[in-house]
Scaffold this motif. Structure first.
Motif, PDB file in Angstrom:
ATOM      1  N   LEU A   1       0.845  -1.193   0.000  1.00 12.96           N
ATOM      2  CA  LEU A   1       0.000   0.000   0.000  1.00 12.96           C
ATOM      3  C   LEU A   1       0.881   1.244   0.000  1.00 12.96           C
ATOM      4  O   LEU A   1       1.834   1.337   0.768  1.00 12.96           O
ATOM      5  CB  LEU A   1      -0.912   0.001   1.222  1.00 12.96           C
ATOM      6  CG  LEU A   1      -1.910   1.150   1.355  1.00 12.96           C
ATOM      7  CD1 LEU A   1      -2.977   1.056   0.285  1.00 12.96           C
ATOM      8  CD2 LEU A   1      -2.561   1.129   2.731  1.00 12.96           C
TER       9      LEU A   1
ATOM     10  N   ILE B   1       1.437   5.247   0.603  1.00  9.03           N
ATOM     11  CA  ILE B   1       0.962   6.473   1.240  1.00  9.03           C
ATOM     12  C   ILE B   1       1.573   7.641   0.462  1.00  9.03           C
ATOM     13  O   ILE B   1       2.781   7.855   0.493  1.00  9.03           O
ATOM     14  CB  ILE B   1       1.384   6.559   2.721  1.00  9.03           C
ATOM     15  CG1 ILE B   1       0.909   5.306   3.477  1.00  9.03           C
ATOM     16  CG2 ILE B   1       0.830   7.817   3.363  1.00  9.03           C
ATOM     17  CD1 ILE B   1      -0.578   5.129   3.558  1.00  9.03           C
TER      18      ILE B   1
ATOM     19  N   PRO C   1      -8.307  11.281   1.986  1.00  9.17           N
ATOM     20  CA  PRO C   1      -7.448  10.102   2.209  1.00  9.17           C
ATOM     21  C   PRO C   1      -7.857   9.333   3.467  1.00  9.17           C
ATOM     22  O   PRO C   1      -7.072   9.172   4.405  1.00  9.17           O
ATOM     23  CB  PRO C   1      -6.053  10.721   2.342  1.00  9.17           C
ATOM     24  CG  PRO C   1      -6.306  12.071   2.917  1.00  9.17           C
ATOM     25  CD  PRO C   1      -7.632  12.534   2.369  1.00  9.17           C
TER      26      PRO C   1
ATOM     27  N   ASN D   1      -8.568   6.087   3.894  1.00 13.47           N
ATOM     28  CA  ASN D   1      -7.865   4.812   4.085  1.00 13.47           C
ATOM     29  C   ASN D   1      -6.466   5.030   4.653  1.00 13.47           C
ATOM     30  O   ASN D   1      -6.008   4.282   5.519  1.00 13.47           O
ATOM     31  CB  ASN D   1      -7.789   4.053   2.767  1.00 13.47           C
ATOM     32  CG  ASN D   1      -9.163   3.676   2.246  1.00 13.47           C
ATOM     33  OD1 ASN D   1     -10.056   3.360   3.029  1.00 13.47           O
ATOM     34  ND2 ASN D   1      -9.345   3.731   0.935  1.00 13.47           N
ATOM     35  N   GLU D   2      -5.785   6.054   4.148  1.00 15.77           N
ATOM     36  CA  GLU D   2      -4.443   6.358   4.642  1.00 15.77           C
ATOM     37  C   GLU D   2      -4.491   6.780   6.115  1.00 15.77           C
ATOM     38  O   GLU D   2      -3.594   6.447   6.902  1.00 15.77           O
ATOM     39  CB  GLU D   2      -3.816   7.461   3.789  1.00 15.77           C
ATOM     40  CG  GLU D   2      -3.437   7.041   2.384  1.00 15.77           C
ATOM     41  CD  GLU D   2      -4.624   6.906   1.433  1.00 15.77           C
ATOM     42  OE1 GLU D   2      -4.426   6.415   0.303  1.00 15.77           O
ATOM     43  OE2 GLU D   2      -5.750   7.267   1.818  1.00 15.77           O
TER      44      GLU D   2
ATOM     45  N   SER E   1      -7.082   4.542  -3.075  1.00 12.74           N
ATOM     46  CA  SER E   1      -5.726   4.367  -2.555  1.00 12.74           C
ATOM     47  C   SER E   1      -4.848   3.762  -3.647  1.00 12.74           C
ATOM     48  O   SER E   1      -5.340   3.270  -4.661  1.00 12.74           O
ATOM     49  CB  SER E   1      -5.745   3.458  -1.328  1.00 12.74           C
ATOM     50  OG  SER E   1      -6.525   4.028  -0.299  1.00 12.74           O
ATOM     51  N   SER E   2      -3.536   3.802  -3.413  1.00 11.67           N
ATOM     52  CA  SER E   2      -2.594   3.314  -4.420  1.00 11.67           C
ATOM     53  C   SER E   2      -1.735   2.192  -3.855  1.00 11.67           C
ATOM     54  O   SER E   2      -1.656   2.000  -2.642  1.00 11.67           O
ATOM     55  CB  SER E   2      -1.683   4.455  -4.890  1.00 11.67           C
ATOM     56  OG  SER E   2      -2.446   5.528  -5.388  1.00 11.67           O
ATOM     57  N   TYR E   3      -1.075   1.450  -4.757  1.00  8.29           N
ATOM     58  CA  TYR E   3      -0.123   0.429  -4.356  1.00  8.29           C
ATOM     59  C   TYR E   3       1.085   0.492  -5.277  1.00  8.29           C
ATOM     60  O   TYR E   3       1.008   1.001  -6.404  1.00  8.29           O
ATOM     61  CB  TYR E   3      -0.758  -0.957  -4.385  1.00  8.29           C
ATOM     62  CG  TYR E   3      -1.110  -1.466  -5.771  1.00  8.29           C
ATOM     63  CD1 TYR E   3      -0.243  -2.301  -6.480  1.00  8.29           C
ATOM     64  CD2 TYR E   3      -2.318  -1.112  -6.374  1.00  8.29           C
ATOM     65  CE1 TYR E   3      -0.563  -2.758  -7.741  1.00  8.29           C
ATOM     66  CE2 TYR E   3      -2.645  -1.569  -7.642  1.00  8.29           C
ATOM     67  CZ  TYR E   3      -1.763  -2.390  -8.321  1.00  8.29           C
ATOM     68  OH  TYR E   3      -2.077  -2.843  -9.577  1.00  8.29           O
TER      69      TYR E   3
ATOM     70  N   TYR F   1      -3.812   2.542  -8.981  1.00 11.06           N
ATOM     71  CA  TYR F   1      -4.984   2.587  -8.121  1.00 11.06           C
ATOM     72  C   TYR F   1      -5.382   1.182  -7.670  1.00 11.06           C
ATOM     73  O   TYR F   1      -5.277   0.217  -8.416  1.00 11.06           O
ATOM     74  CB  TYR F   1      -6.165   3.234  -8.842  1.00 11.06           C
ATOM     75  CG  TYR F   1      -6.090   4.742  -8.931  1.00 11.06           C
ATOM     76  CD1 TYR F   1      -5.752   5.491  -7.812  1.00 11.06           C
ATOM     77  CD2 TYR F   1      -6.374   5.406 -10.121  1.00 11.06           C
ATOM     78  CE1 TYR F   1      -5.671   6.873  -7.882  1.00 11.06           C
ATOM     79  CE2 TYR F   1      -6.299   6.782 -10.211  1.00 11.06           C
ATOM     80  CZ  TYR F   1      -5.950   7.517  -9.081  1.00 11.06           C
ATOM     81  OH  TYR F   1      -5.866   8.876  -9.159  1.00 11.06           O
TER      82      TYR F   1
ATOM     83  N   THR G   1     -12.458  -0.167   2.637  1.00 10.13           N
ATOM     84  CA  THR G   1     -12.263   0.549   3.903  1.00 10.13           C
ATOM     85  C   THR G   1     -12.628  -0.328   5.090  1.00 10.13           C
ATOM     86  O   THR G   1     -11.922  -0.361   6.104  1.00 10.13           O
ATOM     87  CB  THR G   1     -13.104   1.837   3.921  1.00 10.13           C
ATOM     88  OG1 THR G   1     -12.708   2.683   2.837  1.00 10.13           O
ATOM     89  CG2 THR G   1     -12.931   2.595   5.233  1.00 10.13           C
TER      90      THR G   1
END
Length: 389
Positions: free
Chosen positions: A141, A143, A193, A195-196, A230-232, A247, A273
């Motif tokens: 994940l 940030i 953000p 989730n972050e 969110s991104s990975y 994404y 989430t």
């Protein structure tokens, strides 16, 4: 507003103390001391209970609260009323000596400055928080570098500083909404953000528990919607030698944390989430999550289906309760408590508001509106206290 809110805050304190007293009474134990009670010695022939007794009441758990406030653009129209709810809870914590920290989660804040820091913003907006680490792991994940948790209120502050900060936040919210006067452009509303912010609470809560020596931590999320994508970590499409980011699609992801795997059930952002909260909680047995969602008109069904039950079972009962109380409470799929508050409830006042010389119908409607607001406030207070007392 602080003066007008004192009744609600005192009601919170009263409910909290009553709940604590009831729990303490339920846990108390009476034991014999082994010492003779001289006032009962004359009855030794027919009474075996001639020893003194002692009542032991085990101490309750120490609690602490971490608030995560949505500082996104969609909150613009309701931010001032959401701050009212937050301030009430902060004043409650101050009165009963519960430690707390309040963070606004956003991106771009404290980076974007249209005057002097524009070059710094352009550079840092593209940098991941993990880019300073030489080895980036595939599929971790990400940030983003623009993510920020801004610590806006704290129980460590002095009362005078606390009030001044609340005033600044209030003026900031009103300034952004009505544009009647200038406000801090460096702290403008941005993305969501969520989730972050949830991931960050894993370390934040551990530190918070250690610093304040508390046994139970509650993370309270105040928001009006879902978090942004969110991104990975992934290989760049145009340059296979560099690591980039992609994404996350909730229906094609599995969250792994500490050897445990958590797979979202559905295809929407709420499922991701929800599982993320479950993954974070797996390492934090003494941390509970409370979600407070501000509902727009017609948003109850979506909210209940995403965070309560996937089917329509019991939805009619929830809908009726929402109309009656102005808010609904239920245990979420991973949140220990979910609260949905109607936007109209946020705007409602529990004071009788009628103009001089008003007609009987207007006075009657004002009474009904005032009573409904009082019922909503009491309902929300009792449900909230059940979790944190």
């Amino acid at each position: 507003y602080k003066k007008s809110a004192s009744k609600d805050v005192n009601h919170l304190v009263k409910e909290f103390e009553m709940k604590k007293s009831a729990d303490s009474y339920a846990r108390q134990a009476i034991a014999k001391t082994g010492v003779l009670d001289t006032s009962k010695l004359h009855s030794y022939l027919y009474n075996e209970d001639i020893f003194r007794k002692v009542t032991t009441i085990p101490e309750g758990k120490n609690h602490g609260l971490i608030f995560l406030l949505d500082w996104s653009g969609s909150m613009n129209q309701i931010l001032d009323n959401t701050l009212k709810q937050l301030f009430n809870l902060v004043w409650f914590c101050n009165k009963v000596n519960i430690p707390y920290e309040v963070y606004a989660f956003t991106n771009d804040s404290w980076i974007l400055n249209h005057n002097s820091d524009s070059e710094h913003y352009t550079a840092s907006s593209r940098i991941s928080a993990s880019d300073n680490v030489k080895s980036l792991n595939m599929n971790d994940l990400t940030i983003e570098g623009t993510f920020r948790l801004v610590n806006i209120l704290s129980s460590k502050q002095r009362a005078k500083t606390n009030d001044a900060m609340m005033l600044n936040l209030w003026l900031q919210a009103r300034g952004m909404r009505y544009a009647l006067y200038n406000y801090c452009r460096k702290f403008a509303l941005s993305g969501t953000p969520l989730n972050e912010a949830i991931v960050s609470t894993a370390e934040l809560s551990k530190l918070f528990i250690k610093q304040n020596k508390i046994q139970k931590c509650h993370v309270i999320v105040l928001t009006d919607g879902e978090g942004q994508h969110s991104s990975y970590n992934d290989i760049c499409r145009y340059d296979n030698s560099k690591m980039g980011s992609s994404y996350i699609h909730s229906h094609r992801v599995a969250i792994r944390n500490g050897g445990k795997t958590f797979i979202p059930e559905g295809y929407n952002d709420a499922d991701f989430t929800t599982k993320l909260v479950e993954a974070v909680k797996s390492d934090l047995p003494n941390v509970s999550f409370i979600g407070i969602r501000i509902l727009e008109r017609g948003g109850l069904r979506y909210f209940y289906e995403r965070y309560g039950r996937r089917s329509y079972d019991m939805y009619e009962d929830v809908q009726a309760l929402s109309k009656k109380q102005g808010a609904v409470f239920f245990k979420g799929k991973s949140f220990d408590l979910m609260c949905g508050i109607n936007q109209t409830t946020l705007h409602a006042s529990d004071e009788l508001e009628v103009e001089q010389g008003a007609e009987k119908r207007a006075i009657s409607n004002a009474f009904k509106k005032m009573n409904k607001s009082k019922k909503s406030n009491k309902f929300m207070v009792k449900e909230f206290i059940k979790v944190i007392a």
